[in-house]
Design a protein around this motif. Structure first.
Motif, PDB file in Angstrom:
ATOM      1  N   ARG A 152       0.802  -1.258   0.109  1.00  0.00           N
ATOM      2  CA  ARG A 152       0.022  -0.182  -0.215  1.00  0.00           C
ATOM      3  C   ARG A 152       0.816   1.295   0.031  1.00  0.00           C
ATOM      4  N   VAL A 153       1.902   1.351   0.913  1.00  0.00           N
ATOM      5  CA  VAL A 153       2.910   2.281   0.876  1.00  0.00           C
ATOM      6  C   VAL A 153       3.407   2.736  -0.662  1.00  0.00           C
TER       7      VAL A 153
ATOM      8  N   ILE B 129       0.623   4.284  -2.634  1.00  0.00           N
ATOM      9  CA  ILE B 129       0.439   5.751  -2.189  1.00  0.00           C
ATOM     10  C   ILE B 129       1.709   6.435  -2.857  1.00  0.00           C
ATOM     11  N   SER B 130       2.684   6.118  -2.856  1.00  0.00           N
ATOM     12  CA  SER B 130       3.811   6.663  -3.285  1.00  0.00           C
ATOM     13  C   SER B 130       3.933   6.802  -4.724  1.00  0.00           C
TER      14      SER B 130
ATOM     15  N   LEU C 277       1.261   7.031  -6.476  1.00  0.00           N
ATOM     16  CA  LEU C 277      -0.007   8.079  -6.843  1.00  0.00           C
ATOM     17  C   LEU C 277       0.473   9.599  -6.478  1.00  0.00           C
ATOM     18  N   GLN C 278       1.297   9.528  -5.516  1.00  0.00           N
ATOM     19  CA  GLN C 278       1.937  10.875  -5.247  1.00  0.00           C
ATOM     20  C   GLN C 278       2.879  11.459  -6.274  1.00  0.00           C
TER      21      GLN C 278
ATOM     22  N   LYS D 193      -1.407  12.395  -8.290  1.00  0.00           N
ATOM     23  CA  LYS D 193      -2.838  12.145  -7.931  1.00  0.00           C
ATOM     24  C   LYS D 193      -3.102  12.363  -6.712  1.00  0.00           C
ATOM     25  N   LEU D 194      -2.121  12.480  -5.872  1.00  0.00           N
ATOM     26  CA  LEU D 194      -2.201  12.636  -4.308  1.00  0.00           C
ATOM     27  C   LEU D 194      -1.295  13.735  -4.081  1.00  0.00           C
TER      28      LEU D 194
ATOM     29  N   GLU E  62      -1.792  14.357   1.644  1.00  0.00           N
ATOM     30  CA  GLU E  62      -2.612  13.355   1.670  1.00  0.00           C
ATOM     31  C   GLU E  62      -1.717  11.925   1.669  1.00  0.00           C
ATOM     32  N   SER E  63      -0.575  12.090   1.108  1.00  0.00           N
ATOM     33  CA  SER E  63       0.102  10.664   1.049  1.00  0.00           C
ATOM     34  C   SER E  63       0.575  10.266   2.443  1.00  0.00           C
TER      35      SER E  63
ATOM     36  N   GLN F  14      -2.102   9.129   4.852  1.00  0.00           N
ATOM     37  CA  GLN F  14      -2.579   7.742   4.573  1.00  0.00           C
ATOM     38  C   GLN F  14      -1.325   6.865   5.051  1.00  0.00           C
ATOM     39  N   ILE F  15       0.094   7.250   4.807  1.00  0.00           N
ATOM     40  CA  ILE F  15       0.751   6.385   5.047  1.00  0.00           C
ATOM     41  C   ILE F  15       0.854   6.213   6.906  1.00  0.00           C
TER      42      ILE F  15
END
Length: 81
Positions: A34-35, A38-39, A41-42, A46-47, A51-52, A55-56
Motif C-alpha cells: 500500500r505504501v 500511495i508513493s 500516486l503521489q 494524483k495525491l 494526503e500521502s 495515508q501512510i
C-alpha cells in the motif's frame, strides 16, 4: 500468473513459524504494497504530499496496533518451538 498475484505479490516467510508471526508478516507485506501504491500516486500527481503522508501515517498506526495485539517482540526470552 493471476492478475491479483501480479498486483499484490507475496514473499515467502522464512522466520520462526508461529501463527502470530505469519499474521504479522502478511500485515507487513500489505503495508509495504500500500505504501508503494500511495508513493506512486503521489509521484504522478494524483495525491498531494500531505494526503500521502496522512495515508501512510494511518497505515503505520494500523501496523503498530497489529504488532502490539499479536504480542510480537513483547517477550524475547520466551522459548521458540
Amino acid at each position: 500468473m493471476d492478475r491479483s498475484e501480479f498486483l499484490y505479490p507475496r514473499g515467502s516467510y522464512r522466520g520462526a513459524v508461529k501463527p502470530e508471526n505469519l499474521v504479522f508478516n502478511a500485515n507487513l507485506q500489505e503495508f509495504a504494497n500500500r505504501v508503494s501504491l500511495i508513493s506512486g500516486l503521489q509521484s504522478n500527481g494524483k495525491l498531494t504530499p500531505e494526503e500521502s503522508f496522512d495515508q501512510i501515517k494511518s497505515l503505520w498506526k494500523q501496523l503498530k496496533r497489529s504488532k502490539r495485539e499479536l504480542g510480537i517482540g513483547q517477550n524475547p526470552f520466551r522459548p521458540t518451538e
